[in-house]
Write an enzyme that holds these catalytic residues in place. Structure first.
Site, PDB file in Angstrom:
ATOM      1  N   ARG A   1      35.492  35.669  37.809  1.00 16.70           N
ATOM      2  CA  ARG A   1      36.856  35.175  37.629  1.00 16.70           C
ATOM      3  C   ARG A   1      37.784  36.209  37.004  1.00 16.70           C
ATOM      4  O   ARG A   1      38.935  35.911  36.696  1.00 16.70           O
ATOM      5  CB  ARG A   1      36.846  33.914  36.758  1.00 16.70           C
ATOM      6  CG  ARG A   1      36.278  32.693  37.459  1.00 16.70           C
ATOM      7  CD  ARG A   1      36.348  31.445  36.596  1.00 16.70           C
ATOM      8  NE  ARG A   1      35.904  30.262  37.337  1.00 16.70           N
ATOM      9  CZ  ARG A   1      35.781  29.045  36.811  1.00 16.70           C
ATOM     10  NH1 ARG A   1      36.093  28.845  35.534  1.00 16.70           N
ATOM     11  NH2 ARG A   1      35.373  28.034  37.551  1.00 16.70           N
TER      12      ARG A   1
ATOM     13  N   GLU B   1      30.028  32.721  45.090  1.00 18.25           N
ATOM     14  CA  GLU B   1      29.936  31.390  45.680  1.00 18.25           C
ATOM     15  C   GLU B   1      28.641  31.207  46.474  1.00 18.25           C
ATOM     16  O   GLU B   1      28.034  30.133  46.442  1.00 18.25           O
ATOM     17  CB  GLU B   1      31.152  31.114  46.578  1.00 18.25           C
ATOM     18  CG  GLU B   1      32.459  30.940  45.827  1.00 18.25           C
ATOM     19  CD  GLU B   1      32.470  29.720  44.910  1.00 18.25           C
ATOM     20  OE1 GLU B   1      31.636  28.815  45.098  1.00 18.25           O
ATOM     21  OE2 GLU B   1      33.305  29.689  43.996  1.00 18.25           O
TER      22      GLU B   1
ATOM     23  N   THR C   1      22.041  26.800  42.886  1.00 16.34           N
ATOM     24  CA  THR C   1      21.596  27.594  41.733  1.00 16.34           C
ATOM     25  C   THR C   1      22.550  27.378  40.561  1.00 16.34           C
ATOM     26  O   THR C   1      23.764  27.343  40.733  1.00 16.34           O
ATOM     27  CB  THR C   1      21.547  29.094  42.090  1.00 16.34           C
ATOM     28  OG1 THR C   1      20.829  29.262  43.323  1.00 16.34           O
ATOM     29  CG2 THR C   1      20.842  29.887  41.003  1.00 16.34           C
TER      30      THR C   1
ATOM     31  N   LEU D   1      16.102  34.217  43.255  1.00 15.49           N
ATOM     32  CA  LEU D   1      17.197  33.265  43.491  1.00 15.49           C
ATOM     33  C   LEU D   1      16.818  32.219  44.531  1.00 15.49           C
ATOM     34  O   LEU D   1      17.381  31.127  44.562  1.00 15.49           O
ATOM     35  CB  LEU D   1      18.461  34.002  43.968  1.00 15.49           C
ATOM     36  CG  LEU D   1      19.458  34.439  42.896  1.00 15.49           C
ATOM     37  CD1 LEU D   1      20.628  35.174  43.546  1.00 15.49           C
ATOM     38  CD2 LEU D   1      19.976  33.254  42.097  1.00 15.49           C
TER      39      LEU D   1
ATOM     40  N   TYR E   1      16.108  30.649  48.541  1.00 14.48           N
ATOM     41  CA  TYR E   1      16.962  30.450  49.711  1.00 14.48           C
ATOM     42  C   TYR E   1      17.407  31.806  50.267  1.00 14.48           C
ATOM     43  O   TYR E   1      18.587  32.122  50.345  1.00 14.48           O
ATOM     44  CB  TYR E   1      18.175  29.590  49.365  1.00 14.48           C
ATOM     45  CG  TYR E   1      17.825  28.215  48.854  1.00 14.48           C
ATOM     46  CD1 TYR E   1      17.580  27.156  49.727  1.00 14.48           C
ATOM     47  CD2 TYR E   1      17.718  27.969  47.493  1.00 14.48           C
ATOM     48  CE1 TYR E   1      17.232  25.893  49.256  1.00 14.48           C
ATOM     49  CE2 TYR E   1      17.377  26.707  47.012  1.00 14.48           C
ATOM     50  CZ  TYR E   1      17.138  25.678  47.899  1.00 14.48           C
ATOM     51  OH  TYR E   1      16.806  24.432  47.432  1.00 14.48           O
TER      52      TYR E   1
ATOM     53  N   TYR F   1      33.188  24.777  52.574  1.00 14.62           N
ATOM     54  CA  TYR F   1      33.349  24.894  51.119  1.00 14.62           C
ATOM     55  C   TYR F   1      33.617  26.345  50.716  1.00 14.62           C
ATOM     56  O   TYR F   1      34.576  26.637  49.990  1.00 14.62           O
ATOM     57  CB  TYR F   1      32.114  24.383  50.372  1.00 14.62           C
ATOM     58  CG  TYR F   1      32.140  24.834  48.931  1.00 14.62           C
ATOM     59  CD1 TYR F   1      32.974  24.206  48.015  1.00 14.62           C
ATOM     60  CD2 TYR F   1      31.400  25.932  48.515  1.00 14.62           C
ATOM     61  CE1 TYR F   1      33.065  24.655  46.709  1.00 14.62           C
ATOM     62  CE2 TYR F   1      31.479  26.391  47.214  1.00 14.62           C
ATOM     63  CZ  TYR F   1      32.309  25.747  46.307  1.00 14.62           C
ATOM     64  OH  TYR F   1      32.405  26.213  45.019  1.00 14.62           O
TER      65      TYR F   1
ATOM     66  N   ASP G   1      32.546  20.630  47.351  1.00 11.06           N
ATOM     67  CA  ASP G   1      31.095  20.623  47.180  1.00 11.06           C
ATOM     68  C   ASP G   1      30.699  19.321  46.492  1.00 11.06           C
ATOM     69  O   ASP G   1      31.493  18.387  46.384  1.00 11.06           O
ATOM     70  CB  ASP G   1      30.642  21.847  46.383  1.00 11.06           C
ATOM     71  CG  ASP G   1      31.154  21.840  44.946  1.00 11.06           C
ATOM     72  OD1 ASP G   1      31.940  20.942  44.573  1.00 11.06           O
ATOM     73  OD2 ASP G   1      30.746  22.732  44.170  1.00 11.06           O
TER      74      ASP G   1
ATOM     75  N   CYS H   1      32.661  15.274  34.333  1.00 15.14           N
ATOM     76  CA  CYS H   1      32.458  14.222  35.338  1.00 15.14           C
ATOM     77  C   CYS H   1      31.078  14.414  35.975  1.00 15.14           C
ATOM     78  O   CYS H   1      30.936  14.657  37.167  1.00 15.14           O
ATOM     79  CB  CYS H   1      33.555  14.277  36.395  1.00 15.14           C
ATOM     80  SG  CYS H   1      33.681  12.771  37.400  1.00 15.14           S
TER      81      CYS H   1
ATOM     82  N   CYS I   1      33.941  10.333  29.950  1.00 15.49           N
ATOM     83  CA  CYS I   1      35.287   9.899  30.327  1.00 15.49           C
ATOM     84  C   CYS I   1      36.295  10.045  29.188  1.00 15.49           C
ATOM     85  O   CYS I   1      37.486  10.284  29.442  1.00 15.49           O
ATOM     86  CB  CYS I   1      35.249   8.451  30.817  1.00 15.49           C
ATOM     87  SG  CYS I   1      34.245   8.228  32.309  1.00 15.49           S
TER      88      CYS I   1
END
Length: 383
Positions: free
Chosen positions: A34, A46, A52, A89, A91, A129, A147, A201, A208
């Site tokens: 970021r 991403e 993961t 990792l 996959y 996504y 996602d 969430c 909440c």
């Protein structure tokens, strides 16, 4: 299905966006991808984040960027080197897809990451996504990035009854997100959704009282938070049983086999595996007590040796070193690990490798677990 988002006025949408983005600017996570809007860094992060946890991805991301700082570096990298950086990792098709996409970018887009949604979607391994995340964060295009986290937030926000386990259910979430996404700060908006879903969430026990969009949430008003999202149960993975042979020769080398070029764990290296029935697996567990023998002493006798890999000239230790379990999306592997020493050449295909050279071979997670079992037994034997 009612479409509660269609009832929101422009003023309500604007108020929601302002409250949500204000919260995000105050609470957003400090993550290495970021720091800027580089589409390459966003893309890699991403893909890594699929299936993961964020905490796991951070170190992998730093190592990946150190090894492959540019799209060209990634496109030109030997596959073994790429998979070694990706090792652990899981996959692994993700890693192969990003390299294929990097080659696409070099060939079709002159080495520049495309900035049009449809062109991003054309890259190998990039679905709706990931295309939404890259286009919104890197290029400020108001494209939803939907996602599991986002579906959970949106389903509660509007009490959407669609089953999120079904691909056909994506449409209402896409419509709702296009209604509420910020046109000016779509990247921050999508990342706010991701952060909210991962921290507040949550799937169970959502917080909440700490939620910045509580006053907008229909499920909260109706006290139905735990009713959403609607999700049918996935099929349980199939159990598969193996015996693994850790075979050592007189040169202290261990025998490895490479998986086929296609299929599960393609091209990766493991100790030899032999599939057995569940009943045979249980018999071996019970017959060869892991506490019965020392690793390198009296257990290595030919008589009454376990009868797997029967054609190979190996004297097997009459104990189980340990059991390894590993879950793939559709399979659950159960592996009993045995140790043996070769007395002649093996007839199965593979390579003898010194443990010091393991860093040159790509090991999937099950192999790493088997190696750990072996090393733990070595350590115990020396104590």
């Amino acid at each position: 299905m009612s479409k509660a988002w269609e009832e929101w006025t422009e003023e309500e949408v604007t108020s929601f966006q302002d409250d949500f983005l204000t919260w995000y600017q105050r609470e957003k996570r400090n993550l290495p991808w970021r720091y800027n809007h580089d589409p390459y860094r966003i893309w890699i992060s991403e893909i890594m984040l699929q299936q993961t946890r964020v905490d796991t991805v951070i170190d992998y991301f730093y190592r990946f960027m150190e090894q492959f700082p540019t799209i060209q570096d990634l496109a030109n990298a030997p596959e073994d080197k790429l998979l070694k950086v990706w090792e652990g990792l899981g996959y692994y098709s993700r890693a192969r897809n990003i390299q294929a996409a990097a080659k696409q970018i070099m060939e079709e887009f002159n080495g520049e990451f495309p900035s049009i949604v449809d062109e991003i979607r054309s890259l190998k391994g990039i679905g709706p996504y990931t295309a939404g995340a890259i286009s919104s964060i890197a290029f400020e295009i108001p494209e939803p990035a939907i996602d599991g986290n986002v579906m959970r937030v949106v389903s509660r926000l509007f009490c959407i009854e669609a089953d999120i386990a079904k691909a056909s259910s994506r449409k209402p979430f896409d419509e709702a997100m296009r209604k509420i996404i910020s046109q000016d700060q779509p990247g921050d908006f999508n990342q706010a959704m991701m952060d909210l879903g991962s921290s507040i969430c949550t799937p169970t026990s959502p917080q909440c009282e700490s939620c910045p969009i509580q006053s907008y949430c229909q499920a909260y008003r109706e006290d139905r938070q735990t009713d959403f999202p609607v999700k049918s149960k996935k099929l349980k993975p199939k159990d598969v049983y193996y015996v693994a042979g850790i075979i050592e020769n007189k040169h202290q080398e261990l025998f490895l086999q490479q998986r086929p070029e296609t299929g599960l764990l393609a091209n990766m290296w493991l100790f030899p595996l032999e599939e057995v029935t569940a009943a045979r697996f249980k018999d071996l567990q019970e017959q060869y007590d892991p506490s019965a023998w020392d690793l390198f002493s009296s257990s290595l006798v030919a008589e009454d040796s376990p009868d797997f890999f029967p054609e190979q000239a190996v004297v097997w230790q009459k104990k189980v070193l340990g059991e390894v379990k590993h879950v793939f999306s559709h399979l659950r592997w159960h592996i009993l690990v045995f140790y043996g020493r070769s007395t002649a050449a093996l007839t199965i295909e593979g390579q003898w490798v010194k443990p010091n050279d393991f860093e040159n071979y790509v090991f999937p997670k099950p192999q790493q677990k088997m190696l750990e079992v072996f090393e733990n037994n070595l350590a115990d034997d020396k104590d």
